[in-house]
Design an enzyme around this catalytic site. Structure first.
Site, PDB file in Angstrom:
ATOM      1  N   TYR A 161      45.787 -73.230 -38.295  1.00 18.47           N
ATOM      2  CA  TYR A 161      46.863 -73.990 -38.946  1.00 18.47           C
ATOM      3  C   TYR A 161      47.581 -73.057 -39.906  1.00 18.47           C
ATOM      4  O   TYR A 161      46.966 -72.508 -40.819  1.00 18.47           O
ATOM      5  CB  TYR A 161      46.302 -75.206 -39.698  1.00 18.47           C
ATOM      6  CG  TYR A 161      47.400 -76.020 -40.339  1.00 18.47           C
ATOM      7  CD1 TYR A 161      48.095 -76.986 -39.617  1.00 18.47           C
ATOM      8  CD2 TYR A 161      47.782 -75.797 -41.669  1.00 18.47           C
ATOM      9  CE1 TYR A 161      49.125 -77.713 -40.190  1.00 18.47           C
ATOM     10  CE2 TYR A 161      48.817 -76.527 -42.245  1.00 18.47           C
ATOM     11  CZ  TYR A 161      49.476 -77.475 -41.500  1.00 18.47           C
ATOM     12  OH  TYR A 161      50.498 -78.196 -42.072  1.00 18.47           O
ATOM     13  N   ASP A 242      46.479 -64.938 -42.659  1.00 11.39           N
ATOM     14  CA  ASP A 242      46.936 -66.120 -43.385  1.00 11.39           C
ATOM     15  C   ASP A 242      45.854 -66.455 -44.400  1.00 11.39           C
ATOM     16  O   ASP A 242      44.830 -67.058 -44.082  1.00 11.39           O
ATOM     17  CB  ASP A 242      47.152 -67.284 -42.407  1.00 11.39           C
ATOM     18  CG  ASP A 242      47.595 -68.547 -43.123  1.00 11.39           C
ATOM     19  OD1 ASP A 242      47.472 -68.602 -44.365  1.00 11.39           O
ATOM     20  OD2 ASP A 242      48.059 -69.480 -42.433  1.00 11.39           O
ATOM     21  N   LYS A 269      49.304 -72.250 -51.859  1.00  9.81           N
ATOM     22  CA  LYS A 269      48.336 -73.147 -52.503  1.00  9.81           C
ATOM     23  C   LYS A 269      48.180 -72.873 -54.004  1.00  9.81           C
ATOM     24  O   LYS A 269      49.139 -72.981 -54.733  1.00  9.81           O
ATOM     25  CB  LYS A 269      46.983 -73.046 -51.795  1.00  9.81           C
ATOM     26  CG  LYS A 269      47.037 -73.382 -50.293  1.00  9.81           C
ATOM     27  CD  LYS A 269      47.088 -74.859 -50.029  1.00  9.81           C
ATOM     28  CE  LYS A 269      46.800 -75.198 -48.582  1.00  9.81           C
ATOM     29  NZ  LYS A 269      47.303 -76.514 -48.213  1.00  9.81           N
TER      30      LYS A 269
HETATM   31  N1  PMP Z   1      48.272 -71.726 -43.866  1.00  7.45           N
HETATM   32  C1  PMP Z   1      47.090 -72.299 -44.088  1.00  7.45           C
HETATM   33  C2  PMP Z   1      45.841 -71.554 -43.725  1.00  7.45           C
HETATM   34  C3  PMP Z   1      47.021 -73.563 -44.665  1.00  7.45           C
HETATM   35  O1  PMP Z   1      45.838 -74.137 -44.872  1.00  7.45           O
HETATM   36  C4  PMP Z   1      48.223 -74.215 -45.020  1.00  7.45           C
HETATM   37  C5  PMP Z   1      48.213 -75.584 -45.668  1.00  7.45           C
HETATM   38  N2  PMP Z   1      47.150 -76.390 -45.421  1.00  7.45           N
HETATM   39  C6  PMP Z   1      49.426 -73.583 -44.765  1.00  7.45           C
HETATM   40  C7  PMP Z   1      49.418 -72.331 -44.194  1.00  7.45           C
HETATM   41  C8  PMP Z   1      50.728 -74.236 -45.085  1.00  7.45           C
HETATM   42  O2  PMP Z   1      50.945 -74.233 -46.466  1.00  7.45           O
HETATM   43  P1  PMP Z   1      51.961 -75.302 -47.095  1.00  7.45           P
HETATM   44  O3  PMP Z   1      51.321 -76.643 -46.946  1.00  7.45           O
HETATM   45  O4  PMP Z   1      52.108 -74.850 -48.517  1.00  7.45           O
HETATM   46  O5  PMP Z   1      53.237 -75.188 -46.339  1.00  7.45           O
END
Ligand code: PMP
Length: 420
Positions: A161, A242, A269
């Site tokens: 994700y 990521d 985050k």
């Molecule tokens: N990458 C990862 C690994 C995430 O867990 C998330 C959010 N859960 C995101 C990207 C997306 O971040 P945002 O919700 O700030 O767009």
């Protein structure tokens, strides 16, 4: 005695009924919300059956809902709430900035300070650019890799994700951006090798979470990240970690914890102390794509990229609160909690397991009704986690609260579906 095949449907129905009975104000707000927002919310993951409670305020690590129920917040805003709800240093920085103005369409010193703190923290990040979310950070990183390599294929992993438009939980989602994605099973080195053998010279980048976060807090196998590093180097592809979630697993991020350096890192985050945030960064040679003085052709737009309130909160959070010792201690507490929960589930012979690393963990069961029942039972005991079973510890959760949670789980495990 527990029955061999407990009636999970009956137990869940009864949990929903007693939950709804005790929350008339949240029920009324759910109905009002559904009139103006499809599904009654604007962040789908926050929904659960029969309807989510609505938070009125926080007190330390406790959420208080509009019906007066109190929950220790073990969800920690899906890792973004690492600092907790009321952190004096972050609060003071935000209030001080509000006095100076918050809607500034100009550059300012705080963005430099935050960039310095981020670059100092993560070894692979020599230069950084800010965004509004982790999703945007990943979009920018992928676009950068496509640009610098002149290639189109983006290798990602099942259950990965990377944002609402970069979700690979169930294949390639309908809201996903239309890159040329190849989706491979996570931790499957031979599968990745096969893709590289077949079309390595068309792979712009590999985007990977060092621990699958939304996918269930499943860590990378020991050789997996190193194999990705080797394949990307051999084929001239950009390795993107990521670390939107995992950067909290070590003072230098998961890349330091696991000892593998990517070419680019995406962040988000918690890093702005709980305020809206995202960032992407990497080696100078890659980030030069955004530097006109070096012939860089890319222009990164974004009205709120250097949102001064996020920058102020982030500087205070990273400079004054998140010491390496505080982060390491939190991850150790997470390891201890996970171990204790695992022992409880195994001892009670329940089909539940817990996976994770440090302060991030997820409870699993082959039949999702078990997770739903666990979730509702914990709500009734005064503990909030993600409906899907995720826990992300925040710095303000006390040892007493974690002990009380572990004890509540032990109590529940002895009779999980009510009178047996
Ligand atoms: N990458 C990862 C690994 C995430 O867990 C998330 C959010 N859960 C995101 C990207 C997306 O971040 P945002 O919700 O700030 O767009």
């Amino acid at each position: 005695m527990q029955t061999l095949e407990p009636d999970l449907d009956a137990a869940l129905r009864s949990a929903y009924d007693s939950y709804a009975d005790r929350r008339p104000r949240s029920a009324a707000l759910a109905a009002a919300a559904a009139q103006v927002m499809p599904g009654g919310n604007t962040r789908t993951v926050l929904h659960f059956n029969p309807f989510p409670f609505r938070v009125e305020r926080t007190e330390g690590s406790v959420l208080i809902d509009v019906d007066g129920h109190r929950y220790v917040d073990l969800l920690g805003n899906y890792t973004a709430g690492l600092f907790g709800h009321q952190v004096p240093a972050v609060r003071e920085a935000i209030v001080a900035q509000l006095e100076r103005g918050w809607a500034i369409g100009a550059t300012h010193p705080l963005e430099i300070e935050l960039a310095e703190l981020v670059c100092a923290r993560f070894e692979s990040v020599e230069q950084v650019r800010f965004t509004n979310s982790g999703t945007e950070a990943n979009l920018m990183a992928i676009g950068t890799a496509v640009h610098v390599t002149g290639r189109r294929t983006v290798l990602v992993f099942e259950d990965g994700y990377h944002g609402g438009v970069l979700s690979f939980a169930h294949g390639v989602g309908p809201l996903n951006v239309p890159h040329d994605f190849v989706v491979v099973p996570y931790n499957d080195v031979p599968a990745v090798e096969a893709v590289f053998a077949e079309r390595g010279d068309s792979i712009a980048c590999v985007v990977v979470e060092p621990v699958l976060g939304s996918g269930g807090c499943l860590p990378a196998a020991p050789d997996f990240l190193a194999a990705l590093r080797r394949l990307c180097t051999d084929h001239g592809s950009v390795l993107v970690f990521d670390e939107v979630m995992t950067s909290r697993l070590h003072p230098g991020g998961a890349q330091a914890r696991f000892g593998v350096l990517p070419d680019m890192t995406t962040l988000g985050k918690y890093l702005a102390g709980g305020m809206t945030f995202g960032a992407f960064g990497g080696r100078r040679s890659v980030m030069a794509a955004f530097d006109p003085a070096q012939g860089g052709a890319l222009s990164q737009a974004g009205t709120f990229n250097n949102n001064v309130v996020s920058m102020a909160a982030g500087v205070a959070a990273l400079r004054d609160v998140l010491t390496p010792q505080a982060l390491t201690a939190l991850n150790e507490r997470g390891d201890q909690l996970r171990e204790r929960l695992g022992v409880t589930f195994a001892g009670a012979r329940l089909p539940l397991t817990v996976t994770g690393v440090g302060s991030m963990m997820n409870i699993h069961a082959p039949d999702d009704r078990w997770v739903a029942l666990f979730f509702h039972s914990m709500l009734e005991a005064g503990f909030y986690l993600a409906r899907r079973g995720m826990i992300a510890l925040a710095l303000d959760v006390t040892d007493e609260q974690l002990d009380a949670f572990a004890a509540a789980v032990e109590h529940w495990a002895a009779e999980p579906t009510g009178a047996g």
